[in-house]
Design an enzyme around this catalytic site. Structure first.
Site, PDB file in Angstrom:
ATOM      1  N   PRO A 131      31.107  38.782  37.504  1.00  0.00           N
ATOM      2  CA  PRO A 131      31.279  37.913  36.347  1.00  0.00           C
ATOM      3  C   PRO A 131      31.265  38.660  35.016  1.00  0.00           C
ATOM      4  CG  PRO A 131      29.833  36.856  37.937  1.00  0.00           C
ATOM      5  CD  PRO A 131      30.098  38.246  38.453  1.00  0.00           C
ATOM      6  N   SER A 135      37.510  44.233  33.785  1.00  0.00           N
ATOM      7  CA  SER A 135      38.256  45.456  33.467  1.00  0.00           C
ATOM      8  C   SER A 135      37.330  46.670  33.434  1.00  0.00           C
ATOM      9  CB  SER A 135      38.970  45.300  32.120  1.00  0.00           C
ATOM     10  OG  SER A 135      39.997  44.328  32.206  1.00  0.00           O
ATOM     11  N   GLY A 248      47.103  49.254  46.051  1.00  0.00           N
ATOM     12  CA  GLY A 248      47.120  47.812  45.877  1.00  0.00           C
ATOM     13  C   GLY A 248      48.083  47.352  44.817  1.00  0.00           C
ATOM     14  N   GLU A 369      43.995  43.020  39.793  1.00  0.00           N
ATOM     15  CA  GLU A 369      44.117  44.442  40.153  1.00  0.00           C
ATOM     16  C   GLU A 369      44.484  45.289  38.932  1.00  0.00           C
ATOM     17  OE1 GLU A 369      45.656  45.783  43.802  1.00  0.00           O
ATOM     18  OE2 GLU A 369      45.211  43.906  44.869  1.00  0.00           O
ATOM     19  N   GLY A 370      43.942  44.885  37.787  1.00  0.00           N
ATOM     20  CA  GLY A 370      44.143  45.612  36.536  1.00  0.00           C
ATOM     21  C   GLY A 370      45.112  44.896  35.627  1.00  0.00           C
ATOM     22  N   THR A 371      44.632  44.436  34.469  1.00  0.00           N
ATOM     23  CA  THR A 371      45.490  43.726  33.529  1.00  0.00           C
ATOM     24  C   THR A 371      46.603  44.635  33.000  1.00  0.00           C
ATOM     25  OG1 THR A 371      44.164  44.364  31.616  1.00  0.00           O
ATOM     26  CG2 THR A 371      43.518  42.342  32.785  1.00  0.00           C
TER      27      THR A 371
END
Length: 390
Positions: A131, A135, A248, A369-371
């Protein structure tokens, strides 16, 4: 039409046809209802396992197909073009837990998990985020304390794709909290199964898109994990996670391309059928330009993805190129689905027409999976780390 700039082999074409036929026969008739009801059909996962889609890159000794990365991505795109929710389960399973177990797992771990995972009897998940650690994943707070031969885990993991359905999860936890070891170096990876005491599925997220893919919190309360479930070396978990996310992100890129391709196909068909001012709207230059730009961006995204996949299969370091692929494909999906809604006009804004769901599904590909912002940081960092002036 695939608009593939890189020719597919006969084997890849056959797998593409198999995936397309499976998606249209087994998934398409149910995808609207699954989205509406937020329903995850575990039976479809089993059928995908029977066809080999859940062990595509695993060696044959573990029941896999031992296929190149590009072939896996070809199949994944076909599933995503019909239902991105099913595609993300396939993507996470193939690229994160199975590959992490294959690369870093002990012989006992591989023997126990990989063959059932390849057959679809066990579904995998990956639990890194929390939570308060998205990132900035290295700031995670879940703790793992050694107790005899076991580890005791406490904490809450967030945004776990397939978490409520998974039979095996790769969980990141902090094993060294000393001041000098805070951060990535103090994190380890554990193989966690839901039968362990103290394991609990928490809140299920009510999402805008990918509604048929369960995204949940995982609560670990004095969860006792056997010592043999430590994956790889103690303290190396974060590095393992980051290297696995390189793989991924290729899967997320393929998923995004599938979403975008489907939106283009629907928009192209609609533009040929919809008439305004006495003629099909496809004859208006404004519509033609939109369709042309949509097709061009999709083709470019796919070409970039296939080149990154080929580099991975050659054993090259792909951090920069996987981030480029994920960034470009996800932003392409968001842009293309937006244009598709515009072509549909008011009808594109209602649930009766498919582009509305594609638009909702596309958005998250820019986030998980990463912005996109994180991908740009990774790409820029790699530019400097490989600069010839350094």
């Amino acid at each position: 039409m695939s608009w593939a700039l890189i020719p597919l082999t006969e084997e890849q074409q056959e797998i593409q046809r198999t995936a397309r036929e499976f998606a249209r026969a087994e998934i398409a008739p149910h995808s609207v209802a699954w989205d509406r009801d937020s329903f995850f059909d575990r039976g479809v996962i089993g059928k995908m396992g029977e066809l080999g889609f859940l062990g595509m890159m695993l060696p044959e000794e573990f029941g896999g197909l031992a296929l190149p990365t590009t072939t896996y991505l070809v199949a994944l795109e076909e599933i995503a073009a019909v239902d991105a929710s099913i595609a993300v389960a396939m993507s996470v399973h193939n690229s994160l837990p199975t590959q992490m177990l294959l690369r870093w797992g002990s012989d006992a771990q591989r023997q126990r998990f990989l063959a059932p995972m390849a057959r679809g009897e066990m579904l995998g998940a990956f639990a890194l985020s929390e939570p308060e650690a998205g990132s900035d994943a290295a700031s995670l707070c879940t703790q793992a304390v050694r107790d005899g031969n076991d580890w005791v885990l406490n904490g809450t993991k967030a945004w776990v794709t397939s978490g409520s359905e998974a039979d095996v999860l790769i969980v990141m936890a902090r094993t060294d909290s000393s001041a000098e070891r805070r951060g990535a170096r103090g994190i380890s990876a554990f193989v966690v199964t839901p039968d362990l005491p103290g394991f609990k599925v928490g809140k299920k997220e009510d999402k805008m898109g990918l509604r048929a893919s369960p995204t949940v919190q995982i609560e670990l309360a004095d969860t006792r994990v056997p010592g043999g479930n430590l994956l790889g070396k103690e303290g190396a978990g974060f590095l393992m996670a980051m290297q696995s996310l390189d793989n991924g992100r290729l899967g997320i890129a393929a998923q995004a391309i599938g979403i975008a391709r489907s939106a283009l196909e629907h928009a192209t068909n609609y533009a040929g059928e919809r008439r305004q001012f006495g003629k099909p709207i496809k004859e208006f230059e404004a519509i033609q330009f939109k369709l042309a730009d949509m097709a061009t961006r999709i083709a470019a995204a796919r070409a970039l993805l296939y080149q990154a996949a080929a580099a991975k299969d050659r054993g090259e370091q792909i951090t920069q190129y996987s981030s480029m692929s994920k960034l470009f494909a996800s932003e392409t999906a968001m842009w293309v689905t937006t244009q598709a809604i515009q072509i549909f006009g008011g009808y594109g804004y209602v649930k009766e027409y498919p582009v509305e769901r594609l638009f909702r599904d596309a958005k998250v590909t820019e986030i998980y999976e990463g912005t996109s912002e994180i991908q740009r940081i990774v790409i820029a960092r790699e530019l400097y780390s490989h600069s010839p002036t350094r």
